[in-house]
Design a protein around this motif. Structure first.
Motif, PDB file in Angstrom:
ATOM      1  N   ILE A 217       6.591  15.232   2.122  1.00  0.00           N
ATOM      2  CA  ILE A 217       5.830  15.947   1.085  1.00  0.00           C
ATOM      3  C   ILE A 217       4.331  15.707   1.305  1.00  0.00           C
ATOM      4  O   ILE A 217       3.529  16.646   1.266  1.00  0.00           O
ATOM      5  CB  ILE A 217       6.281  15.505  -0.326  1.00  0.00           C
ATOM      6  CG1 ILE A 217       7.738  15.946  -0.563  1.00  0.00           C
ATOM      7  CG2 ILE A 217       5.366  16.079  -1.403  1.00  0.00           C
ATOM      8  CD1 ILE A 217       8.359  15.438  -1.833  1.00  0.00           C
ATOM      9  N   ALA A 218       3.982  14.431   1.582  1.00  0.00           N
ATOM     10  CA  ALA A 218       2.572  14.119   1.860  1.00  0.00           C
ATOM     11  C   ALA A 218       2.097  14.880   3.089  1.00  0.00           C
ATOM     12  O   ALA A 218       0.973  15.393   3.129  1.00  0.00           O
ATOM     13  CB  ALA A 218       2.415  12.616   2.067  1.00  0.00           C
TER      14      ALA A 218
ATOM     15  N   SER B 287      -0.507  21.499  -3.079  1.00  0.00           N
ATOM     16  CA  SER B 287      -0.625  22.094  -1.741  1.00  0.00           C
ATOM     17  C   SER B 287       0.732  22.246  -1.050  1.00  0.00           C
ATOM     18  O   SER B 287       0.884  23.087  -0.173  1.00  0.00           O
ATOM     19  CB  SER B 287      -1.580  21.270  -0.876  1.00  0.00           C
ATOM     20  OG  SER B 287      -1.302  19.915  -0.997  1.00  0.00           O
TER      21      SER B 287
ATOM     22  N   PHE C  69      -0.737   9.051   2.257  1.00  0.00           N
ATOM     23  CA  PHE C  69      -0.576   9.652   0.922  1.00  0.00           C
ATOM     24  C   PHE C  69      -1.920  10.027   0.300  1.00  0.00           C
ATOM     25  O   PHE C  69      -1.994  10.853  -0.594  1.00  0.00           O
ATOM     26  CB  PHE C  69       0.183   8.684   0.001  1.00  0.00           C
ATOM     27  CG  PHE C  69       1.539   8.324   0.539  1.00  0.00           C
ATOM     28  CD1 PHE C  69       2.569   9.244   0.528  1.00  0.00           C
ATOM     29  CD2 PHE C  69       1.794   7.078   1.084  1.00  0.00           C
ATOM     30  CE1 PHE C  69       3.811   8.946   1.046  1.00  0.00           C
ATOM     31  CE2 PHE C  69       3.043   6.756   1.596  1.00  0.00           C
ATOM     32  CZ  PHE C  69       4.044   7.692   1.577  1.00  0.00           C
ATOM     33  N   ALA C  70      -2.978   9.369   0.794  1.00  0.00           N
ATOM     34  CA  ALA C  70      -4.313   9.639   0.241  1.00  0.00           C
ATOM     35  C   ALA C  70      -5.002  10.786   0.968  1.00  0.00           C
ATOM     36  O   ALA C  70      -5.959  11.371   0.452  1.00  0.00           O
ATOM     37  CB  ALA C  70      -5.172   8.383   0.334  1.00  0.00           C
TER      38      ALA C  70
ATOM     39  N   ALA D 179       4.179   6.248   7.189  1.00  0.00           N
ATOM     40  CA  ALA D 179       4.423   5.080   6.333  1.00  0.00           C
ATOM     41  C   ALA D 179       5.611   4.285   6.877  1.00  0.00           C
ATOM     42  O   ALA D 179       6.290   3.595   6.128  1.00  0.00           O
ATOM     43  CB  ALA D 179       4.696   5.542   4.911  1.00  0.00           C
TER      44      ALA D 179
ATOM     45  N   LEU E 229      -6.677   8.680  -6.507  1.00  0.00           N
ATOM     46  CA  LEU E 229      -6.883   7.666  -5.459  1.00  0.00           C
ATOM     47  C   LEU E 229      -7.558   6.429  -6.038  1.00  0.00           C
ATOM     48  O   LEU E 229      -7.216   5.298  -5.707  1.00  0.00           O
ATOM     49  CB  LEU E 229      -7.765   8.224  -4.338  1.00  0.00           C
ATOM     50  CG  LEU E 229      -7.161   9.248  -3.397  1.00  0.00           C
ATOM     51  CD1 LEU E 229      -8.105   9.491  -2.241  1.00  0.00           C
ATOM     52  CD2 LEU E 229      -5.829   8.771  -2.867  1.00  0.00           C
TER      53      LEU E 229
ATOM     54  N   MET F  81       9.230  11.417   0.720  1.00  0.00           N
ATOM     55  CA  MET F  81       7.848  11.438   0.205  1.00  0.00           C
ATOM     56  C   MET F  81       6.828  11.614   1.323  1.00  0.00           C
ATOM     57  O   MET F  81       5.785  12.250   1.128  1.00  0.00           O
ATOM     58  CB  MET F  81       7.603  10.126  -0.548  1.00  0.00           C
ATOM     59  CG  MET F  81       6.643  10.242  -1.681  1.00  0.00           C
ATOM     60  SD  MET F  81       7.215  11.431  -2.873  1.00  0.00           S
ATOM     61  CE  MET F  81       5.683  12.135  -3.380  1.00  0.00           C
TER      62      MET F  81
ATOM     63  N   SER G 108      -4.402  13.930   1.757  1.00  0.00           N
ATOM     64  CA  SER G 108      -4.519  15.270   1.186  1.00  0.00           C
ATOM     65  C   SER G 108      -5.629  15.313   0.139  1.00  0.00           C
ATOM     66  O   SER G 108      -6.469  16.227   0.134  1.00  0.00           O
ATOM     67  CB  SER G 108      -3.190  15.678   0.572  1.00  0.00           C
ATOM     68  OG  SER G 108      -3.344  16.826  -0.185  1.00  0.00           O
ATOM     69  N   SER G 109      -5.642  14.308  -0.739  1.00  0.00           N
ATOM     70  CA  SER G 109      -6.670  14.237  -1.784  1.00  0.00           C
ATOM     71  C   SER G 109      -8.037  14.106  -1.154  1.00  0.00           C
ATOM     72  O   SER G 109      -9.015  14.726  -1.587  1.00  0.00           O
ATOM     73  CB  SER G 109      -6.426  13.033  -2.692  1.00  0.00           C
ATOM     74  OG  SER G 109      -5.089  12.978  -3.060  1.00  0.00           O
TER      75      SER G 109
ATOM     76  N   GLY H 196       0.825  -1.210   0.000  1.00  0.00           N
ATOM     77  CA  GLY H 196       0.000   0.000   0.000  1.00  0.00           C
ATOM     78  C   GLY H 196       0.857   1.257   0.000  1.00  0.00           C
ATOM     79  O   GLY H 196       0.573   2.219  -0.725  1.00  0.00           O
ATOM     80  N   ILE H 197       1.922   1.253   0.794  1.00  0.00           N
ATOM     81  CA  ILE H 197       2.821   2.411   0.867  1.00  0.00           C
ATOM     82  C   ILE H 197       3.480   2.649  -0.499  1.00  0.00           C
ATOM     83  O   ILE H 197       3.544   3.787  -0.979  1.00  0.00           O
ATOM     84  CB  ILE H 197       3.896   2.193   1.964  1.00  0.00           C
ATOM     85  CG1 ILE H 197       3.250   2.264   3.351  1.00  0.00           C
ATOM     86  CG2 ILE H 197       5.021   3.221   1.855  1.00  0.00           C
ATOM     87  CD1 ILE H 197       4.141   1.804   4.482  1.00  0.00           C
TER      88      ILE H 197
ATOM     89  N   GLY I 158       0.008   3.771   6.519  1.00  0.00           N
ATOM     90  CA  GLY I 158       0.735   3.663   5.245  1.00  0.00           C
ATOM     91  C   GLY I 158       0.157   4.513   4.133  1.00  0.00           C
ATOM     92  O   GLY I 158       0.268   5.738   4.129  1.00  0.00           O
ATOM     93  N   GLU I 159      -0.501   3.836   3.193  1.00  0.00           N
ATOM     94  CA  GLU I 159      -1.017   4.519   1.995  1.00  0.00           C
ATOM     95  C   GLU I 159      -2.020   5.624   2.327  1.00  0.00           C
ATOM     96  O   GLU I 159      -2.192   6.574   1.567  1.00  0.00           O
ATOM     97  CB  GLU I 159      -1.670   3.506   1.063  1.00  0.00           C
ATOM     98  CG  GLU I 159      -2.811   2.791   1.744  1.00  0.00           C
ATOM     99  CD  GLU I 159      -3.594   1.894   0.833  1.00  0.00           C
ATOM    100  OE1 GLU I 159      -3.744   2.227  -0.338  1.00  0.00           O
ATOM    101  OE2 GLU I 159      -4.054   0.848   1.313  1.00  0.00           O
TER     102      GLU I 159
ATOM    103  N   THR J  66       1.296  18.422   2.257  1.00  0.00           N
ATOM    104  CA  THR J  66       0.013  18.563   1.554  1.00  0.00           C
ATOM    105  C   THR J  66      -1.152  18.506   2.554  1.00  0.00           C
ATOM    106  O   THR J  66      -2.134  19.242   2.407  1.00  0.00           O
ATOM    107  CB  THR J  66      -0.171  17.483   0.465  1.00  0.00           C
ATOM    108  OG1 THR J  66      -0.158  16.206   1.090  1.00  0.00           O
ATOM    109  CG2 THR J  66       0.899  17.540  -0.586  1.00  0.00           C
TER     110      THR J  66
END
Lengths: 216, 419
Positions: free
Chosen positions: B235-236, A210, B367-368, B345, B383, B232, B370-371, A191-192, B363-364, B239
């Motif tokens: 960065i996430a 952003s 990263f999701a 993560a 996504l 990363m 922000s969206s 997933g990561i 984890g993921e 956001t």
């Protein structure tokens, strides 16, 4: 321009890191190193910004006598003290036997170790909360943790001395860690990985903005 | 000359002649000894000299950026357990206008090795290689003895860079497929197609958490972890910070962002400033809202913990890359009764956040987030594409499990990744 330039740089740098993984031919093979060097240079310069920010905020706190200004004063004194000691010892300030080295070994490292040691107590309190058998999942976690912890110490195998070789508590603990735990962790890792690809793509394509302040 | 003198001369001549004969005999005898010794030494050399390596082939290293040649050979007949081979030495010579230059040793490998990678060659030149099989040992006088034999010389070879790493073909296909899904669904979302995105409990709670801080009149803390801007997760995190600070600005709640990297400070300051402007409250933004503390891991943890305890924030966000300090921070936040939303993560730190925080993005989900918060169709589309990629991997996992379990085909080899 304020948006376009950062987006353009991001796209170029991001794409170059992807390309160099697949194409070893010059100049692509050197691009990532080149950009990494640039990042290190910028990072080194930015430390001055960080230090100045810390000093500015601390000085203002002391000057305005804001709540807890004493801590800010400690920061200023410590910062100036270590900086002056380091500068006074010239290029060899990090060598063994210098005052800077003494401060590092006998003040900084024990302080860091103290903070790290507190972790042991926090692990105990967090485990207590996590392992309370509130529902079915928490109970499963409690049972698994009980056997894993017992299997990790010598007394675990002694308690089940009657069990045949390969069916000891240490074997059970290893199985829990290597099979269900590893499977769960790999699922998270997949997933990561997908999340990183997706976010990278959004950033490279400029869809996600952003991090540079957002907006169109 | 008198008779007496003649006799003396005769005796003297006899003596001289006798001495010459004796000396000659001695020399002949000595020569016999030397030649015997030579024969013994030669037979010893033959006995201790290993058989040479055969079939020496030099090839350009594949899938690389040039500057490297792989030399391979067949093992010496004496290279076996208890054999005479102790090592292989690789020699290289440059070929200029068909002339072979001087040989220089470029490397060595242990007995049993069949190749050596010479990573120090120039792409513009041709080289030939030979391999020396060595039998070395210390004799009874502790002197190093070396016996060796040399292979035939390889064909001339030169190195060159390649345009594609062939072993990354599966990764390329995987990434291309994933990118296709993401871009496809971004397009679909741009056209106004309604996309279902599952709820993220942690992100659903963001409004509630910011609202709580507003009601209580306390601060919100946003901790972005130890990662720098080349990470990363950071960065996430930035956001998400953009979305959270927009909410904080709307609710007019003070957002405190202590950071441990200078570059993150610069970025976070820009993000928060823009978010305040976007929310229509640019005046509410204060320069010292985002502030640098220290690059040191535990120094940072100590400072942030101190702020938590003194200022008792109502809400704390932990978003980004965390290490051992995760539990120190989260437990302190828990002890002051703050509502805590974490996301990382780092699989090793997730259990700590799950145990100490109210909501955790696993984890993921980091990263999701922000969206998810933005609700922008383009970002939600990405996504969806990511989820389809996950579905493909799930199907591959099930097929792989079945095929590998019944030993039908080496399916997993399709997914091997070489770094």
């Amino acid at each position: 321009m304020r948006r376009e330039v950062p987006l353009f740089i991001t796209a170029i740098v991001g794409a170059s890191f992807v390309i160099q993984y697949f194409i070893p031919h010059p100049p692509f093979n050197n691009l990532s190193d080149w950009f990494s060097d640039w990042f290190s240079i910028i990072q080194a310069c930015a430390i001055i910004l960080g230090a100045l920010n810390l000093m500015k905020i601390s000085f203002l706190k002391v000057k305005d006598k804001k709540p807890d200004w004493v801590y800010a004063a400690v920061i200023i004194v410590s910062f100036l003290f270590i900086t002056i000691i380091g500068l006074s010892e010239g290029e060899e300030f990090r060598l063994p036997g210098t005052k800077f080295d003494w401060i590092y070994n006998f003040i900084f490292i024990p302080l860091s170790a103290t903070m790290f040691s507190i972790l042991a107590f926090f692990v105990a309190s967090a485990s207590y909360r996590a392992f309370r058998a509130r529902n079915f999942e928490a109970t499963l976690l409690l049972i698994a943790a009980f056997f894993v912890m017992l299997g990790r110490v010598p007394i675990g195998d002694l308690l089940v001395w009657f069990m045949p070789e390969g069916y000891q508590l240490s074997n059970l603990a290893s199985w829990v860690m290597n099979v269900p735990q590893a499977a769960g962790q790999r699922a998270i890792m997949i997933g990561i990985g997908l999340g990183i690809v997706s976010t990278s793509l959004r950033v490279i394509l400029g869809i996600e903005r952003s991090h540079i302040g957002g907006g169109e | 000359m008198s008779f007496k003198q003649l006799r003396i001369f005769k005796y003297f001549s006899f003596i001289i002649f006798g001495l010459i004969i004796i000396n000659s005999s001695f020399v002949i005898a000595q020569d016999d000894v030397d030649s015997t010794a030579l024969e013994v030494v030669d037979s010893l050399t033959l006995e201790l000299q290993p058989q040479p390596a055969t079939n020496v082939v030099a090839k350009d290293t594949p899938n690389d950026e040039g500057g490297s040649i792989i030399v391979s050979w067949d093992l010496s007949a004496d290279d076996h357990a208890g054999g005479k081979v102790t090592q292989y030495k690789v020699f290289r010579a440059m070929v200029i206008d068909g002339e072979v230059g001087e040989y220089q040793q470029v490397g060595e490998n242990t007995a049993g090795a069949v190749s050596y990678q010479d990573g120090n060659v120039d792409n513009d030149f041709q080289y030939v290689y030979k391999v020396q099989v060595v039998n070395s040992f210390y004799d009874e006088n502790a002197e190093l003895k070396e016996f060796f034999s040399e292979s035939k010389i390889s064909e001339p070879v030169s190195s060159s860079p390649q345009w594609f790493r062939m072993y990354t073909i599966n990764t390329l296909i995987g990434v291309a497929l994933l990118c296709f899904f993401i871009i496809f669904y971004i397009n679909q979302a741009s056209k106004g197609k309604d996309l279902f995105i599952r709820k993220l409990a942690g992100m659903e709670a963001v409004h509630e958490a910011v609202g709580r801080a507003t009601e209580m009149g306390r601060k919100i803390f946003y901790v972005s972890g130890l990662g720098d801007m080349d990470n990363m997760q950071t960065i996430a995190s930035m956001t998400i910070l953009g979305r959270v600070s927009e909410l904080a600005a709307e609710y007019d709640t003070y957002l405190d962002v202590p950071v441990c990297r200078s570059l993150v400070m610069v970025t976070a300051k820009e993000v928060v400033k823009e978010a305040y402007s976007k929310a229509g409250r640019p005046d509410s933004f204060k320069e010292d809202q985002v502030h640098y503390i220290t690059d040191d891991q535990f120094g940072y943890a100590a400072a942030v913990d101190g702020m938590f305890v003194r200022e008792k924030p109502a809400t704390i966000f932990f978003m980004g890359q965390f290490f051992a300090e995760s539990l120190i921070l989260a437990e302190t936040g828990n002890s002051i009764g703050a509502i805590q939303i974490a996301g990382t993560a780092m699989p090793s730190q997730l259990p700590f956040f799950v145990a100490a925080c109210d909501y955790t993005l696993i984890g993921e989900e980091l990263f999701a987030a922000s969206s998810y918060l933005s609700k922008e169709p383009k970002l939600l589309g990405s996504l969806k594409g990511q989820d389809i990629g996950k579905g493909v991997i799930l199907v591959a996992l099930i097929i792989g499990m079945l095929l590998e379990t019944f030993n039908i085909w080496n399916f997993s080899s399709l997914f091997s990744v070489i770094n």
